[in-house]
Design a protein around this motif. Structure first.
Motif, mmCIF file in Angstrom:
data_model
loop_
_atom_site.group_PDB
_atom_site.id
_atom_site.type_symbol
_atom_site.label_atom_id
_atom_site.label_comp_id
_atom_site.label_asym_id
_atom_site.label_seq_id
_atom_site.Cartn_x
_atom_site.Cartn_y
_atom_site.Cartn_z
ATOM 1 N N THR A 75 48.436 140.281 67.261
ATOM 2 C CA THR A 75 49.855 139.957 67.211
ATOM 3 C C THR A 75 50.536 140.718 68.346
ATOM 4 O OG1 THR A 75 50.479 141.842 65.817
ATOM 5 C CG2 THR A 75 49.706 139.840 64.681
ATOM 6 N N ALA A 76 51.839 140.477 68.509
ATOM 7 C CA ALA A 76 52.583 141.166 69.559
ATOM 8 C C ALA A 76 52.660 142.664 69.329
ATOM 9 C CB ALA A 76 53.988 140.574 69.663
ATOM 10 N N GLU A 77 52.312 143.122 68.131
ATOM 11 C CA GLU A 77 52.261 144.560 67.863
ATOM 12 C C GLU A 77 51.211 145.248 68.734
ATOM 13 O OE1 GLU A 77 51.504 147.545 64.017
ATOM 14 O OE2 GLU A 77 51.341 145.368 63.791
ATOM 15 N N ALA A 78 50.230 144.495 69.219
ATOM 16 C CA ALA A 78 49.108 145.064 69.965
ATOM 17 C C ALA A 78 49.527 145.834 71.208
ATOM 18 C CB ALA A 78 48.126 143.959 70.351
ATOM 19 N N VAL A 79 50.660 145.479 71.819
ATOM 20 C CA VAL A 79 51.065 146.145 73.061
ATOM 21 C C VAL A 79 52.026 147.301 72.816
ATOM 22 C CG1 VAL A 79 50.701 144.063 74.432
ATOM 23 C CG2 VAL A 79 52.984 144.557 73.516
ATOM 24 N N THR A 80 52.356 147.600 71.558
ATOM 25 C CA THR A 80 53.293 148.671 71.262
ATOM 26 C C THR A 80 52.581 150.018 71.217
ATOM 27 O OG1 THR A 80 53.069 148.406 68.863
ATOM 28 C CG2 THR A 80 54.767 147.093 69.968
ATOM 29 N N ALA A 81 53.367 151.090 71.290
ATOM 30 C CA ALA A 81 52.839 152.445 71.437
ATOM 31 C C ALA A 81 51.818 152.863 70.382
ATOM 32 C CB ALA A 81 53.991 153.448 71.484
ATOM 33 N N PRO A 82 51.952 152.467 69.108
ATOM 34 C CA PRO A 82 50.947 152.900 68.136
ATOM 35 C C PRO A 82 49.516 152.457 68.465
ATOM 36 C CG PRO A 82 52.913 152.139 67.004
ATOM 37 C CD PRO A 82 53.089 151.788 68.454
ATOM 38 N N TRP A 83 49.384 151.467 69.342
ATOM 39 C CA TRP A 83 48.058 150.949 69.686
ATOM 40 C C TRP A 83 47.642 151.277 71.113
ATOM 41 C CZ3 TRP A 83 45.272 149.267 65.689
ATOM 42 C CH2 TRP A 83 45.967 148.925 64.533
ATOM 43 N N TRP A 84 48.444 152.055 71.837
ATOM 44 C CA TRP A 84 48.133 152.353 73.235
ATOM 45 C C TRP A 84 46.794 153.052 73.409
ATOM 46 C CZ3 TRP A 84 53.334 154.617 75.499
ATOM 47 C CH2 TRP A 84 54.241 153.550 75.691
ATOM 48 N N TYR A 88 62.328 131.720 79.927
ATOM 49 C CA TYR A 88 61.465 130.912 79.071
ATOM 50 C C TYR A 88 60.881 129.691 79.777
ATOM 51 C CZ TYR A 88 63.078 133.901 75.335
ATOM 52 O OH TYR A 88 63.337 134.998 74.558
ATOM 53 N N THR A 89 61.324 129.423 81.013
ATOM 54 C CA THR A 89 60.683 128.366 81.787
ATOM 55 C C THR A 89 59.447 128.870 82.512
ATOM 56 O OG1 THR A 89 61.931 128.737 83.838
ATOM 57 C CG2 THR A 89 62.946 127.330 82.169
ATOM 58 N N LYS A 90 59.235 130.183 82.484
ATOM 59 C CA LYS A 90 58.086 130.815 83.137
ATOM 60 C C LYS A 90 57.124 131.292 82.057
ATOM 61 C CE LYS A 90 55.781 133.655 86.030
ATOM 62 N NZ LYS A 90 54.934 133.209 87.153
ATOM 63 N N VAL A 91 55.832 130.996 82.209
ATOM 64 C CA VAL A 91 54.832 131.432 81.224
ATOM 65 C C VAL A 91 53.759 132.243 81.942
ATOM 66 C CG1 VAL A 91 53.145 130.754 79.504
ATOM 67 C CG2 VAL A 91 55.236 129.409 79.779
ATOM 68 N N ASN A 92 53.649 133.514 81.590
ATOM 69 C CA ASN A 92 52.593 134.371 82.128
ATOM 70 C C ASN A 92 51.327 134.163 81.308
ATOM 71 O OD1 ASN A 92 54.162 135.712 84.166
ATOM 72 N ND2 ASN A 92 55.192 136.824 82.531
ATOM 73 N N ALA A 93 50.254 133.815 81.983
ATOM 74 C CA ALA A 93 49.065 133.295 81.299
ATOM 75 C C ALA A 93 48.038 134.370 80.968
ATOM 76 C CB ALA A 93 48.422 132.196 82.157
ATOM 77 N N TRP A 94 48.382 135.241 80.010
ATOM 78 C CA TRP A 94 47.363 136.134 79.490
ATOM 79 C C TRP A 94 46.381 135.335 78.638
ATOM 80 C CZ3 TRP A 94 52.211 138.708 79.858
ATOM 81 C CH2 TRP A 94 52.166 139.905 80.589
ATOM 82 N N ILE A 95 45.146 135.805 78.593
ATOM 83 C CA ILE A 95 44.133 135.096 77.803
ATOM 84 C C ILE A 95 44.443 135.189 76.314
ATOM 85 C CG2 ILE A 95 41.701 135.146 77.128
ATOM 86 C CD1 ILE A 95 41.089 135.901 80.073
ATOM 87 N N ALA A 96 44.772 136.386 75.840
ATOM 88 C CA ALA A 96 45.083 136.578 74.423
ATOM 89 C C ALA A 96 46.599 136.554 74.258
ATOM 90 C CB ALA A 96 44.492 137.890 73.920
ATOM 91 N N THR A 97 47.204 135.381 74.358
ATOM 92 C CA THR A 97 48.669 135.287 74.391
ATOM 93 C C THR A 97 49.321 135.815 73.120
ATOM 94 O OG1 THR A 97 48.520 132.997 73.613
ATOM 95 C CG2 THR A 97 48.642 133.346 75.986
ATOM 96 N N ALA A 98 48.621 135.741 71.990
ATOM 97 C CA ALA A 98 49.214 136.189 70.726
ATOM 98 C C ALA A 98 49.505 137.684 70.723
ATOM 99 C CB ALA A 98 48.293 135.841 69.557
ATOM 100 N N ARG A 99 48.893 138.439 71.628
ATOM 101 C CA ARG A 99 49.088 139.890 71.655
ATOM 102 C C ARG A 99 50.344 140.312 72.425
ATOM 103 N NH1 ARG A 99 44.429 142.328 69.689
ATOM 104 N NH2 ARG A 99 42.442 141.282 70.079
ATOM 105 N N TYR A 100 51.053 139.366 73.014
ATOM 106 C CA TYR A 100 52.182 139.710 73.875
ATOM 107 C C TYR A 100 53.473 139.077 73.355
ATOM 108 C CZ TYR A 100 48.363 140.933 76.994
ATOM 109 O OH TYR A 100 47.217 141.490 77.532
ATOM 110 N N PRO A 101 54.540 139.872 73.208
ATOM 111 C CA PRO A 101 55.830 139.297 72.817
ATOM 112 C C PRO A 101 56.430 138.476 73.953
ATOM 113 C CG PRO A 101 56.087 141.611 73.355
ATOM 114 C CD PRO A 101 54.615 141.328 73.405
ATOM 115 N N ASP A 102 57.489 137.748 73.633
ATOM 116 C CA ASP A 102 58.112 136.874 74.630
ATOM 117 C C ASP A 102 58.544 137.631 75.879
ATOM 118 O OD1 ASP A 102 57.761 134.644 73.093
ATOM 119 O OD2 ASP A 102 59.832 134.521 72.392
#
Length: 342
Positions: free
Chosen positions: A230-239, A162-176
């Motif tokens: 939301t973080a659901e965006a990266v799950t299999a139903p949306w692949w 949690y001290t590292k932050v990967n900077a995707w543009i649409a951060t809301a689409r990625y879980p922790d």
């Protein structure tokens, strides 16, 4: 351990299982100024580790966004160079660092997460856990946790820091597990690190690269219009509606395009070498045609032509895309074009 640790997130291997996190005994951040957080043990016996994979690989059929965990193979299949013989027999799995078990089971029933500090936890997936491993169990580094469940493959091993932050543009689409992912190699030093690096192979960046997003450019991950923010965006139903423009996990300087199954069943593909670099395509760039061949799982190119992908960045966060069958020299958008967003 703190409320953040006890709320362990999952979302990796797409819909199957989530990312992992592993860390050091003192809980400090690796790579910073001052003490380095270290793992004190390998997750598998050294003589059974055939290949360690970098972050950012595409590891499942239908997946095009890079994995937020590292695969540790016990049966080499070609990605790491010369094959290491498969010796057979059960393969034990050990705690890489001491800590407290915070999750067991997971979507596949073969996942365990160990919290090392308030900010660092690690997860293994693909482990047939020993019976005593339960939530709340304290384990020292090197403690056996179980056996590799599938001796024809291995385990998945990732780190959430949690001290590292990967900077995707649409951060809301990625879980922790994506936003704070790191590669285990960053948490080893000395002889243990050497052993890990040897099994990753001769690549420029042993840890791999997870984030390719460039603001206002084509490079990075895109999502079909109306995919949830939301973080659901990266799950299999949306692949099926995923699209990525990036480098290869093992050869970062070689461009790769990942198309979800919306596009003729999907493809891990490469454009021709003379076609525009992804980070050079802007909203001011005319539509660009990429002529694609399929890529093998070890990163090398096949001779199988997939199709012609026409793309246009119509705004900094909006992309028009259409796939044409065959090698089309000058494609033009039709009513079949799809829109993607960050």
């Amino acid at each position: 351990m703190g409320a953040r640790l006890m709320n362990t997130r999952w979302g990796w291997l797409g819909a199957m299982v989530l990312g992992a996190v592993v860390s050091a005994c003192d809980g400090t951040m690796p790579g910073g100024n001052g003490p380095t957080a270290l793992f004190a043990a390998l997750p598998l016996p050294a003589d059974r580790i055939a290949c360690v994979h970098p972050l950012g690989e595409v590891v499942l059929p239908g997946q095009v966004i890079g994995a937020n965990f590292s695969r540790w193979d016990v049966h080499e299949r070609g990605a790491c160079g010369a094959p290491i013989p498969f010796t057979g027999g059960p393969v034990p799995v050990f705690a890489a660092a001491g800590g407290t078990v915070v999750t067991v089971g997971g979507p596949d029933g073969r996942t365990v997460t160990v919290a090392v500090s308030e900010n660092i936890e690690y997860t293994y997936t693909g482990v047939a856990l020993d019976g005593f491993i339960r939530e709340g169990t304290d384990v020292p580094a090197g403690q056996r946790l179980g056996l590799v469940a599938n001796p024809d493959s291995g385990i998945a091993f990732g780190i959430t820091d949690y001290t590292k932050v990967n900077a995707w543009i649409a951060t809301a689409r990625y879980p922790d597990s994506y936003r704070h992912a790191r590669h285990p190699v960053e948490f080893y030093e000395g002889a243990l690190r050497t052993q890990v690096v040897m099994r990753i192979g001769n690549i420029a960046a042993p840890a791999g690269r997870l984030v390719w997003d460039v603001d206002g450019r084509l490079s990075g991950n895109w999502f079909r219009e109306f995919t949830p923010r939301t973080a659901e965006a990266v799950t299999a139903p949306w692949w099926e509606g995923h699209l990525s423009f990036r480098g290869d996990a093992r050869f970062p300087d070689q461009p790769r395009i990942g198309l979800g199954t919306l596009f003729a069943g999907g493809c891990r593909c490469a454009p021709r070498s003379v076609e525009p670099a992804f980070d050079g395509v802007t909203p001011q760039t005319a539509p660009v045609a990429y002529h694609l061949v399929r890529v093998r799982t070890d990163g090398t190119l096949t001779s199988e032509f997939f199709g012609t992908l026409l793309v246009e960045l119509v705004a900094i966060d909006r992309l028009r895309v259409e796939l044409f069958a065959g090698d089309v020299p000058a494609p033009v958008f039709s009513a079949a074009a799809e829109h993607f967003v960050r």
